[in-house]
Motif scaffolding. Sequence first.
Motif, PDB file in Angstrom:
ATOM      1  N   LYS A   1      15.171   1.448  -0.542  1.00  0.00           N
ATOM      2  CA  LYS A   1      13.891   2.126  -0.745  1.00  0.00           C
ATOM      3  C   LYS A   1      12.720   1.171  -0.522  1.00  0.00           C
ATOM      4  CE  LYS A   1      15.660   5.583  -3.924  1.00  0.00           C
ATOM      5  NZ  LYS A   1      15.590   6.133  -5.268  1.00  0.00           N
ATOM      6  N   GLY A   2      12.957   0.109   0.207  1.00  0.00           N
ATOM      7  CA  GLY A   2      11.908  -0.879   0.484  1.00  0.00           C
ATOM      8  C   GLY A   2      11.587  -0.835   1.953  1.00  0.00           C
ATOM      9  N   ALA A   3      10.777  -1.661   2.385  1.00  0.00           N
ATOM     10  CA  ALA A   3      10.247  -2.869   1.763  1.00  0.00           C
ATOM     11  C   ALA A   3       8.725  -2.767   1.684  1.00  0.00           C
ATOM     12  CB  ALA A   3      10.637  -4.082   2.601  1.00  0.00           C
ATOM     13  N   HIS A   4       8.135  -3.690   0.904  1.00  0.00           N
ATOM     14  CA  HIS A   4       6.684  -3.795   0.867  1.00  0.00           C
ATOM     15  C   HIS A   4       6.168  -4.232   2.232  1.00  0.00           C
ATOM     16  CE1 HIS A   4       7.076  -5.322  -3.570  1.00  0.00           C
ATOM     17  NE2 HIS A   4       7.244  -4.014  -3.499  1.00  0.00           N
ATOM     18  N   THR A   5       4.916  -3.944   2.503  1.00  0.00           N
ATOM     19  CA  THR A   5       4.270  -4.479   3.705  1.00  0.00           C
ATOM     20  C   THR A   5       4.305  -6.005   3.670  1.00  0.00           C
ATOM     21  OG1 THR A   5       2.839  -2.551   3.875  1.00  0.00           O
ATOM     22  CG2 THR A   5       2.109  -4.536   5.029  1.00  0.00           C
ATOM     23  N   GLY A   6       4.179  -6.573   2.469  1.00  0.00           N
ATOM     24  CA  GLY A   6       4.140  -8.029   2.305  1.00  0.00           C
ATOM     25  C   GLY A   6       5.482  -8.726   2.276  1.00  0.00           C
ATOM     26  N   ASP A   7       6.583  -7.988   2.341  1.00  0.00           N
ATOM     27  CA  ASP A   7       7.908  -8.612   2.342  1.00  0.00           C
ATOM     28  C   ASP A   7       8.205  -9.216   3.708  1.00  0.00           C
ATOM     29  OD1 ASP A   7       8.402  -7.900  -0.282  1.00  0.00           O
ATOM     30  OD2 ASP A   7       9.539  -6.099   0.232  1.00  0.00           O
ATOM     31  N   LEU A   8       8.564 -10.494   3.705  1.00  0.00           N
ATOM     32  CA  LEU A   8       8.855 -11.225   4.942  1.00  0.00           C
ATOM     33  C   LEU A   8      10.201 -11.923   4.818  1.00  0.00           C
ATOM     34  CD1 LEU A   8       5.336 -12.878   5.392  1.00  0.00           C
ATOM     35  CD2 LEU A   8       6.212 -10.867   6.588  1.00  0.00           C
ATOM     36  N   PRO A   9      10.796 -12.315   5.946  1.00  0.00           N
ATOM     37  CA  PRO A   9      12.036 -13.090   5.876  1.00  0.00           C
ATOM     38  C   PRO A   9      11.794 -14.447   5.202  1.00  0.00           C
ATOM     39  CG  PRO A   9      11.682 -12.237   8.099  1.00  0.00           C
ATOM     40  CD  PRO A   9      10.416 -11.993   7.323  1.00  0.00           C
TER      41      PRO A   9
ATOM     42  N   GLY B   1      15.908 -10.408  -1.577  1.00  0.00           N
ATOM     43  CA  GLY B   1      15.794  -9.181  -0.796  1.00  0.00           C
ATOM     44  C   GLY B   1      15.992  -7.891  -1.562  1.00  0.00           C
ATOM     45  N   MET B   2      16.208  -7.961  -2.885  1.00  0.00           N
ATOM     46  CA  MET B   2      16.492  -6.750  -3.666  1.00  0.00           C
ATOM     47  C   MET B   2      15.804  -6.704  -5.026  1.00  0.00           C
ATOM     48  SD  MET B   2      18.645  -4.621  -2.141  1.00  0.00           S
ATOM     49  CE  MET B   2      19.627  -3.756  -3.330  1.00  0.00           C
ATOM     50  N   THR B   3      15.809  -7.810  -5.766  1.00  0.00           N
ATOM     51  CA  THR B   3      15.331  -7.821  -7.148  1.00  0.00           C
ATOM     52  C   THR B   3      13.870  -7.419  -7.226  1.00  0.00           C
ATOM     53  OG1 THR B   3      16.917  -9.559  -7.705  1.00  0.00           O
ATOM     54  CG2 THR B   3      15.097  -9.237  -9.229  1.00  0.00           C
ATOM     55  N   GLN B   4      13.550  -6.538  -8.197  1.00  0.00           N
ATOM     56  CA  GLN B   4      12.191  -6.047  -8.397  1.00  0.00           C
ATOM     57  C   GLN B   4      11.458  -6.957  -9.387  1.00  0.00           C
ATOM     58  OE1 GLN B   4      11.261  -3.482  -6.356  1.00  0.00           O
ATOM     59  NE2 GLN B   4      13.326  -3.834  -5.626  1.00  0.00           N
ATOM     60  N   PRO B   5      10.191  -7.235  -9.222  1.00  0.00           N
ATOM     61  CA  PRO B   5       9.319  -6.783  -8.143  1.00  0.00           C
ATOM     62  C   PRO B   5       9.131  -7.814  -7.036  1.00  0.00           C
ATOM     63  CG  PRO B   5       7.953  -7.650  -9.887  1.00  0.00           C
ATOM     64  CD  PRO B   5       9.403  -7.818 -10.319  1.00  0.00           C
ATOM     65  N   ASP B   6       9.814  -9.006  -7.149  1.00  0.00           N
ATOM     66  CA  ASP B   6       9.471 -10.104  -6.235  1.00  0.00           C
ATOM     67  C   ASP B   6      10.656 -10.847  -5.626  1.00  0.00           C
ATOM     68  OD1 ASP B   6      10.404 -11.523  -8.380  1.00  0.00           O
ATOM     69  OD2 ASP B   6       8.487 -12.440  -8.879  1.00  0.00           O
ATOM     70  N   GLY B   7      11.844 -10.310  -5.726  1.00  0.00           N
ATOM     71  CA  GLY B   7      12.996 -10.938  -5.096  1.00  0.00           C
ATOM     72  C   GLY B   7      13.543 -12.140  -5.832  1.00  0.00           C
ATOM     73  N   ASP B   8      13.133 -12.320  -7.119  1.00  0.00           N
ATOM     74  CA  ASP B   8      13.607 -13.448  -7.924  1.00  0.00           C
ATOM     75  C   ASP B   8      13.399 -14.763  -7.179  1.00  0.00           C
ATOM     76  OD1 ASP B   8      14.643 -14.521 -10.264  1.00  0.00           O
ATOM     77  OD2 ASP B   8      16.712 -14.450  -9.545  1.00  0.00           O
TER      78      ASP B   8
ATOM     79  N   PRO C   1       0.805  -1.230   0.000  1.00  0.00           N
ATOM     80  CA  PRO C   1       0.000   0.000   0.000  1.00  0.00           C
ATOM     81  C   PRO C   1       0.836   1.277   0.000  1.00  0.00           C
ATOM     82  CG  PRO C   1      -0.057  -1.030   2.153  1.00  0.00           C
ATOM     83  CD  PRO C   1       0.640  -1.991   1.233  1.00  0.00           C
ATOM     84  N   GLY C   2       2.077   1.215   0.442  1.00  0.00           N
ATOM     85  CA  GLY C   2       2.943   2.394   0.485  1.00  0.00           C
ATOM     86  C   GLY C   2       3.749   2.614  -0.779  1.00  0.00           C
ATOM     87  N   LYS C   3       3.559   1.752  -1.778  1.00  0.00           N
ATOM     88  CA  LYS C   3       4.267   1.856  -3.072  1.00  0.00           C
ATOM     89  C   LYS C   3       5.785   1.894  -2.896  1.00  0.00           C
ATOM     90  CE  LYS C   3       0.233   2.229  -5.049  1.00  0.00           C
ATOM     91  NZ  LYS C   3      -0.509   1.001  -4.998  1.00  0.00           N
ATOM     92  N   GLN C   4       6.288   1.019  -2.033  1.00  0.00           N
ATOM     93  CA  GLN C   4       7.729   0.913  -1.785  1.00  0.00           C
ATOM     94  C   GLN C   4       8.371  -0.007  -2.818  1.00  0.00           C
ATOM     95  OE1 GLN C   4       9.234   2.555   0.940  1.00  0.00           O
ATOM     96  NE2 GLN C   4       7.228   3.480   1.065  1.00  0.00           N
ATOM     97  N   LYS C   5       9.681  -0.015  -2.864  1.00  0.00           N
ATOM     98  CA  LYS C   5      10.414  -0.998  -3.667  1.00  0.00           C
ATOM     99  C   LYS C   5      10.355  -2.329  -2.933  1.00  0.00           C
ATOM    100  CE  LYS C   5      11.946   1.610  -6.985  1.00  0.00           C
ATOM    101  NZ  LYS C   5      11.590   1.350  -8.367  1.00  0.00           N
ATOM    102  N   HIS C   6      10.613  -3.409  -3.662  1.00  0.00           N
ATOM    103  CA  HIS C   6      10.608  -4.727  -3.040  1.00  0.00           C
ATOM    104  C   HIS C   6      11.924  -4.981  -2.310  1.00  0.00           C
ATOM    105  CE1 HIS C   6      10.404  -8.989  -2.340  1.00  0.00           C
ATOM    106  NE2 HIS C   6      11.606  -9.058  -2.838  1.00  0.00           N
ATOM    107  N   GLY C   7      11.816  -5.684  -1.186  1.00  0.00           N
ATOM    108  CA  GLY C   7      12.992  -6.259  -0.569  1.00  0.00           C
ATOM    109  C   GLY C   7      13.330  -5.735   0.798  1.00  0.00           C
TER     110      GLY C   7
END
Length: 178
Positions: free
Chosen positions: A103-111, A156-163, A92-98
Motif C-alpha cells: 500500500k506504499g510508497a510515499h513520494t519521498g521514499d527512495l532506494p 522498505g516496510m516499517t511504518q512510518p519511516d522504514g526503521d 501528499p498521497g497519504k500512502q503507507k511507507h516503503g
Amino acid sequence: MGKNQFRFFLALVFLFLIMAGCHKENPTKLDVILVDSENKSIGKIQLQEQASGVKLTLDLKGLPPGVHGLHIHDKGDCNPPQFKSAGQHLNPGKQKHGLLHPKGAHTGDLPNIIVGEDGKVKGEIMAAKATLLEGRNSLFTKDGTTIVITDEKDDGMTQPDGDSGERIACGRISKDKK
C-alpha cells in the motif's frame, strides 16, 4: 496588415508579456547541497526532471560506510544536528511507507544508498513519484522539501519511516541559489 489585424497582434504581444512576467518557471535541474550534523558540506545531489520522475545524481563524501536510508522530507528546513526540522517523508498521497509495502510508497521514499569504505557514494537513483514541475507530487511545496540521509538502511516496510535510524545529513531543495 490591416488595422484590426495589427490591433490583434498588439493584444497578443501584450498578453504574452503579461503572462511571461507573472509566470515563475520551476527549474528542471538543480543542485542540493547536503550537510552533516556539524553543518559541514558533504557534497551534492543534483536533481533533474525526467519523463519517469526526478533523477538524483549523488556525489557525496564523509559518510559512514554501509547502507543508509535516503528520503525526501516535507519541510524545507535542515537544522543540525538531528534535522528534525525537515519534517516527515513527503507523502501528499497519504500512502503507507516503503518501496516494498503493497500500500506504499510515499513520494519521498527512495532506494537505499551504499557508502564505500572511503565514505563516498556516487551514483544515480530515481524518485519515480516526484516531479520538479507543478502538481501534487512537486518537490516545490509551500513548506519546502529536503533530502535526508539516515544512519541505518530503510527496510522498505516499517511504518512510518522504514526503521532507518537517526538522521545524519540533510539538504534543502530550493529554486533559490542560496
